[in-house]
Scaffold this motif. Sequence first.
Motif, PDB file in Angstrom:
ATOM      1  N   MET A   1       0.839  -1.198   0.000  1.00 56.66           N
ATOM      2  CA  MET A   1       0.000   0.000   0.000  1.00 56.66           C
ATOM      3  C   MET A   1       0.871   1.245   0.000  1.00 56.66           C
ATOM      4  N   LYS A   2       0.613   2.144  -0.943  1.00 54.10           N
ATOM      5  CA  LYS A   2       1.364   3.400  -1.029  1.00 54.10           C
ATOM      6  C   LYS A   2       0.477   4.554  -0.550  1.00 54.10           C
ATOM      7  N   LEU A   3       0.947   5.238   0.482  1.00 57.22           N
ATOM      8  CA  LEU A   3       0.257   6.423   0.962  1.00 57.22           C
ATOM      9  C   LEU A   3       0.950   7.660   0.397  1.00 57.22           C
ATOM     10  N   ILE A   4       0.169   8.511  -0.250  1.00 60.43           N
ATOM     11  CA  ILE A   4       0.692   9.737  -0.845  1.00 60.43           C
ATOM     12  C   ILE A   4       0.172  10.909  -0.017  1.00 60.43           C
ATOM     13  N   GLU A   5       1.069  11.599   0.665  1.00 58.84           N
ATOM     14  CA  GLU A   5       0.671  12.755   1.471  1.00 58.84           C
ATOM     15  C   GLU A   5       0.774  14.007   0.607  1.00 58.84           C
ATOM     16  N   CYS A   6      -0.263  14.871   0.688  1.00 61.50           N
ATOM     17  CA  CYS A   6      -0.392  15.985  -0.250  1.00 61.50           C
ATOM     18  C   CYS A   6      -0.433  17.351   0.447  1.00 61.50           C
ATOM     19  N   PRO A   7       0.663  17.779   1.062  1.00 61.20           N
ATOM     20  CA  PRO A   7       0.657  19.113   1.675  1.00 61.20           C
ATOM     21  C   PRO A   7       0.510  20.234   0.653  1.00 61.20           C
ATOM     22  N   ARG A   8       0.961  20.003  -0.576  1.00 58.83           N
ATOM     23  CA  ARG A   8       0.764  21.005  -1.630  1.00 58.83           C
ATOM     24  C   ARG A   8      -0.718  21.261  -1.842  1.00 58.83           C
ATOM     25  N   ASP A   9      -1.497  20.195  -1.929  1.00 55.79           N
ATOM     26  CA  ASP A   9      -2.937  20.308  -2.110  1.00 55.79           C
ATOM     27  C   ASP A   9      -3.570  20.980  -0.892  1.00 55.79           C
ATOM     28  N   ALA A  10      -3.027  20.689   0.280  1.00 58.61           N
ATOM     29  CA  ALA A  10      -3.567  21.272   1.508  1.00 58.61           C
ATOM     30  C   ALA A  10      -3.314  22.771   1.580  1.00 58.61           C
ATOM     31  N   MET A  11      -2.161  23.212   1.094  1.00 54.84           N
ATOM     32  CA  MET A  11      -1.764  24.617   1.246  1.00 54.84           C
ATOM     33  C   MET A  11      -2.209  25.527   0.108  1.00 54.84           C
ATOM     34  N   GLN A  12      -2.397  24.970  -1.093  1.00 55.31           N
ATOM     35  CA  GLN A  12      -2.506  25.831  -2.270  1.00 55.31           C
ATOM     36  C   GLN A  12      -3.714  26.766  -2.252  1.00 55.31           C
ATOM     37  N   GLY A  13      -4.751  26.400  -1.522  1.00 57.46           N
ATOM     38  CA  GLY A  13      -5.937  27.231  -1.503  1.00 57.46           C
ATOM     39  C   GLY A  13      -5.996  28.231  -0.359  1.00 57.46           C
ATOM     40  N   LEU A  14      -4.976  28.259   0.491  1.00 62.68           N
ATOM     41  CA  LEU A  14      -4.981  29.191   1.616  1.00 62.68           C
ATOM     42  C   LEU A  14      -4.896  30.631   1.121  1.00 62.68           C
ATOM     43  N   THR A  15      -5.604  31.512   1.787  1.00 59.33           N
ATOM     44  CA  THR A  15      -5.596  32.917   1.369  1.00 59.33           C
ATOM     45  C   THR A  15      -4.350  33.653   1.856  1.00 59.33           C
ATOM     46  N   HIS A  16      -3.739  33.171   2.935  1.00 57.49           N
ATOM     47  CA  HIS A  16      -2.504  33.789   3.429  1.00 57.49           C
ATOM     48  C   HIS A  16      -1.300  32.988   2.956  1.00 57.49           C
ATOM     49  N   PHE A  17      -0.195  33.669   2.692  1.00 55.01           N
ATOM     50  CA  PHE A  17       1.020  32.984   2.238  1.00 55.01           C
ATOM     51  C   PHE A  17       1.734  32.356   3.424  1.00 55.01           C
ATOM     52  N   VAL A  18       2.014  31.065   3.305  1.00 59.37           N
ATOM     53  CA  VAL A  18       2.765  30.361   4.343  1.00 59.37           C
ATOM     54  C   VAL A  18       4.244  30.616   4.107  1.00 59.37           C
ATOM     55  N   PRO A  19       4.943  31.223   5.062  1.00 59.08           N
ATOM     56  CA  PRO A  19       6.360  31.523   4.862  1.00 59.08           C
ATOM     57  C   PRO A  19       7.162  30.284   4.496  1.00 59.08           C
ATOM     58  N   THR A  20       8.184  30.489   3.696  1.00 53.93           N
ATOM     59  CA  THR A  20       8.992  29.377   3.184  1.00 53.93           C
ATOM     60  C   THR A  20       9.565  28.523   4.303  1.00 53.93           C
ATOM     61  N   ASP A  21      10.073  29.149   5.369  1.00 55.24           N
ATOM     62  CA  ASP A  21      10.681  28.370   6.444  1.00 55.24           C
ATOM     63  C   ASP A  21       9.658  27.514   7.171  1.00 55.24           C
TER      64      ASP A  21
END
Length: 281
Positions: A1-21
Motif C-alpha cells: 500500500m502506497k500512501l501519498i501525502e499531499c501538503p501542496r494540495d492542503a496549502m494551495q488554496g490558503l488565502t494567506h502565504f505560508v512563509p517558506t521556512d
Amino acid sequence: MKLIECPRDAMQGLTHFVPTDEKIRYLNALLRVGFDTLDFGSFVSLKAIPQMRDTADVLAGLNLTDTRTKLLAIVANIRGAEQAASFATIDYLGFPLSVSETFQQRNTNKSIGQALADVEQMQKICVQLDKQLVVYLSMGFGNPYGDPYSPELISDFTGKLVDMGVRIIAPSDTVGSSTPEGIETLFRHLLATFPDVEFGAHLHARPGEAPAKVKAAYRAGVRRIDGALRGFGGCPMAADDLTGNLPTEEIIGTLTQLGCDLPINQNAIEQALTLSTSLFG
C-alpha cells in the motif's frame, strides 16, 4: 500500500502565504512519517497559485538524507515539467488532465486536446530524465458543470494515456462527488481492463465520508491512496466551496482496520499533526 501525502494540495488554496521556512519545517516533519510519496509543491503559474511561488526554495531546504519518501511536484505545462524535471531530487511529475472540458480550461487554460498533447511531451521528458509521470484524471467521478461523464469516459482517457506510456493514473474526485459504490465500480473496471497500470485514488470528502470511500477503493484493489493530514485542502480552481482531501489519519486508521501493515512512524505523525494545527489553524 502506497500512501501519498499531499501538503501542496492542503496549502494551495490558503488565502494567506505560508512563509517558506514554515513550509520547510512542516515538510521535513512529514518526510519522517514513512509516506511513500510527498506531493510537496508545484511549478505552475504564480498568478494562478501564488502559494507555491517558493517551491524551488522549499525543495532546497528539505532533508532527504534519512527518508524513504519520494517527492512529487505538480506541473501544468511543458515549461513547468521541464523545470520540475531538472531537479534530481524530484521523482514524480504530476499533471492534472481533466475529463471535463470546462475544468481543463479553468484549471490550465487549455483544451483537453491541447492537454493531451502536453502529456505526450511530458512523458517524453520524464523518460529522458528518469522521472515518472503521474496523471490525475480530474473530475474523475463527475463534475458540476454539466459536461459529459461516465466510467467509460475514464476508461477511454486511460487507454490514451497507456498508449503514450503513462503507467501511474489517478482518477481524482475533485469536488467530492464520488460515492463508495461509484468508486468501487470504476476501479474494479479499470484494474481489470488495464492490469499493467498503477491506479491511485485521489478522493475528496466531507466530514465522515472518508472511511467508506477508502474501504471502497481498497475492496476494488487500489493500493495507492492520496490524503492530507486533517483533510485540509481542495482545488481552488474547481468550485467556490472547497471539499477537503481525505484526512490521512482516517486513511491510516481505516487501512489498519482492514489489516494493512503500514510503515508509519507514530511519533513522527503526531508531531506532524501538531505542526499542521499551527500551520493551518
